[in-house]
Design an enzyme around this catalytic site. Structure first.
Site, PDB file in Angstrom:
ATOM      1  N   SER A 207       7.806  -5.078  -2.736  1.00 53.36           N
ATOM      2  CA  SER A 207       6.647  -4.255  -3.090  1.00 53.36           C
ATOM      3  C   SER A 207       5.612  -4.341  -1.981  1.00 53.36           C
ATOM      4  O   SER A 207       5.932  -4.746  -0.857  1.00 53.36           O
ATOM      5  CB  SER A 207       6.077  -4.715  -4.437  1.00 53.36           C
ATOM      6  OG  SER A 207       5.136  -3.778  -4.906  1.00 53.36           O
ATOM      7  N   ASN A 208       4.377  -3.962  -2.256  1.00 53.08           N
ATOM      8  CA  ASN A 208       3.311  -4.037  -1.250  1.00 53.08           C
ATOM      9  C   ASN A 208       1.999  -4.397  -1.939  1.00 53.08           C
ATOM     10  O   ASN A 208       1.958  -4.581  -3.148  1.00 53.08           O
ATOM     11  CB  ASN A 208       3.224  -2.710  -0.485  1.00 53.08           C
ATOM     12  CG  ASN A 208       2.968  -1.551  -1.433  1.00 53.08           C
ATOM     13  OD1 ASN A 208       1.943  -1.492  -2.096  1.00 53.08           O
ATOM     14  ND2 ASN A 208       3.935  -0.639  -1.522  1.00 53.08           N
ATOM     15  N   HIS A 209       0.939  -4.477  -1.149  1.00 55.96           N
ATOM     16  CA  HIS A 209      -0.335  -4.993  -1.681  1.00 55.96           C
ATOM     17  C   HIS A 209      -1.194  -3.960  -2.401  1.00 55.96           C
ATOM     18  O   HIS A 209      -2.329  -4.254  -2.749  1.00 55.96           O
ATOM     19  CB  HIS A 209      -1.173  -5.570  -0.539  1.00 55.96           C
ATOM     20  CG  HIS A 209      -0.568  -6.788   0.071  1.00 55.96           C
ATOM     21  ND1 HIS A 209      -0.384  -7.945  -0.620  1.00 55.96           N
ATOM     22  CD2 HIS A 209      -0.104  -7.016   1.324  1.00 55.96           C
ATOM     23  CE1 HIS A 209       0.160  -8.847   0.174  1.00 55.96           C
ATOM     24  NE2 HIS A 209       0.354  -8.308   1.360  1.00 55.96           N
TER      25      HIS A 209
ATOM     26  N   ALA B  53       1.317   3.906  -2.717  1.00 52.13           N
ATOM     27  CA  ALA B  53       1.962   3.244  -1.582  1.00 52.13           C
ATOM     28  C   ALA B  53       3.436   3.094  -1.966  1.00 52.13           C
ATOM     29  O   ALA B  53       3.841   2.107  -2.585  1.00 52.13           O
ATOM     30  CB  ALA B  53       1.314   1.892  -1.339  1.00 52.13           C
TER      31      ALA B  53
END
Ligand code: CTP
Length: 407
Positions: free
Chosen positions: A210-212, A277
């Protein structure tokens, strides 16, 4: 918000009439133009001279001027006003308003006013609580008169309870809120989709890529669009955020799911804001069992996901498509390339090199790049304020299609 607004203030015969002086001063300070109409009894509580001096206009009380017989037209007063505020409003005046009685200039003006009407009741607690007063207030409310609730506190009678006129600051705030809400109804009838948050790409039942992304920017956009009257579809990856009632929230987890739901919804909308995102790659295979470690290194094979924005861009027709670009280097050239490749109408660029922009934080610093080459840089603001700037641009594009540069 009140600059240049015409506020007609109606003052009735209550001990709270003295607060009308402060109210006029505050309204004038906010840039409003104020004219005052008083009931004959109100003159016993505060002198017309005080209110005329503060409002810089003569006070109107009678239907005609006793000196020269000049007619005080209640119709032209009602037409002049952007808002008619009756403060203080006595139980007597409220009852007459509810019953359609027209025995003074303040009341005839109410009956002919086409502008929004606000009343700020002021009376003793028992009069306020009386079923007759409450029924009258109910009637007025149903006719779209805004009631600025009185406050609890010490009353002129010496009793303590609800009935004291709201403080002038509160009354001014109520007007400001109303006018800002008005300004913001420009998107009613429009349907817009927002993608927000990160996606999660499963590796096995316990791990994911995943991402932030926190989703804060996308949620702020969804709320601003809804506040301006749009019907909003928020397609969101997993976040910690909740969303206000009235926004259609569609929860998804993976890029594939976000792609499927976005493709379903987009054709039914007037446009989309692609704020999510989205993972660009996903594991080529998802293990249905927890992958066990061993001593060696491990390579995970990834395959590309759908580029949702690019897919929507292919069949966008006249729909609006807004993109985001979060970059760490060559910001402008990367953002321009995305604007072209994904057929965005405009793209919102934020650079991770700017302090205060990016993941998790409550602020953002953006530049909007448009197809005609124009670039507008905005200062560091809260994500909520940034959403206002972006939605201003969206509103321009949707409401004045001529302002929209062609591809
Ligand atoms: N986007 C999307 N679907 C993807 C990837 C991106 O809809 N699979 C959208 C984002 O929501 C954003 C825009 O495309 O509005 C740009 O996203 P970004 O991740 O910056 O661009 P990429 O095309 O993925 O390019 P890169 O990661 O190489 O910078």
């Amino acid at each position: 918000m009140l600059r240049g607004k015409h506020i007609l203030l109606g003052v009735t015969g209550s001990i709270a009439a003295y607060k009308a002086a402060v109210l006029i001063r505050l309204l004038v300070k906010e840039g409003a133009e104020v004219r005052v109409v008083m009931t004959p009894l109100a003159k016993e509580f505060i002198t017309p001279l005080t209110l005329a001096t503060l409002s810089r206009h003569p006070i109107l009380v009678d239907f005609f001027d006793p000196e020269d017989g000049r007619w005080n037209s209640h119709i032209s007063l009602g037409e002049w006003a952007d808002a008619y505020l009756i403060a203080p409003a006595t139980a007597n005046t409220l009852a007459k308003m509810a019953g359609g009685v027209a025995d003074n200039l303040l009341l005839t003006t109410y009956l002919s006013a086409r502008c929004p009407v606000f009343v700020s009741p002021a009376m003793d607690l028992d009069m306020y609580a009386h079923v007759a007063t409450q029924e009258n207030l109910g009637k007025l409310r149903r006719r779209n008169v805004s009631i600025i609730e009185p406050e609890e506190g010490e009353l002129a009678s010496g009793l303590v309870g609800k009935g004291r006129m709201a403080e002038p600051e509160k009354i001014v705030e109520a007007l400001q809120r109303w006018f800002s809400g008005q300004k913001k109804r420009g998107l009613s009838g429009k349907r817009l989709m927002v993608t927000a948050g990160p996606t999660r790409e499963a590796i096995d039942p316990v791990r994911y890529i995943s991402n932030h992304s926190s989703g804060k920017m996308g949620y702020a956009l969804a709320e601003e669009l809804a506040a301006r009257g749009a019907e909003v579809f928020l397609v969101t990856g997993p976040t910690q955020l909740s969303v206000k009632d009235g926004i259609h929230r569609i929860d998804v987890v993976s890029a594939q799911e976000m792609y499927e739901r976005a493709c379903e919804i987009f054709p039914e909308t007037d446009g989309a804001i692609m704020c999510a995102a989205v993972a660009d790659y996903t594991p080529a295979e998802v293990s249905d069992r927890k992958i066990k470690k061993d001593d060696g290194s491990w390579a995970l094979e990834l395959r590309p996901t759908h580029d949702i924005a690019a897919e929507l861009g292919k069949n966008k027709g006249s729909r609006l498509l807004v993109g985001f670009a979060l970059e760490t280097d060559h910001e402008h050239s990367h953002a321009h390339a995305k604007l072209e490749r994904k057929r965005f109408d405009f793209i919102v660029l934020n650079s991770l090199r700017d302090a205060g922009a990016g993941f998790g934080v409550d602020t953002n610093k953006i530049t909007i790049l448009e197809r005609n080459g124009s670039e507008t840089a905005y200062p560091l603001k809260s994500k909520r304020e940034t959403a206002v700037d972006i939605v201003d641009k969206i509103e321009n594009y949707l409401l004045s299609p001529d302002s929209r540069p062609s591809e």
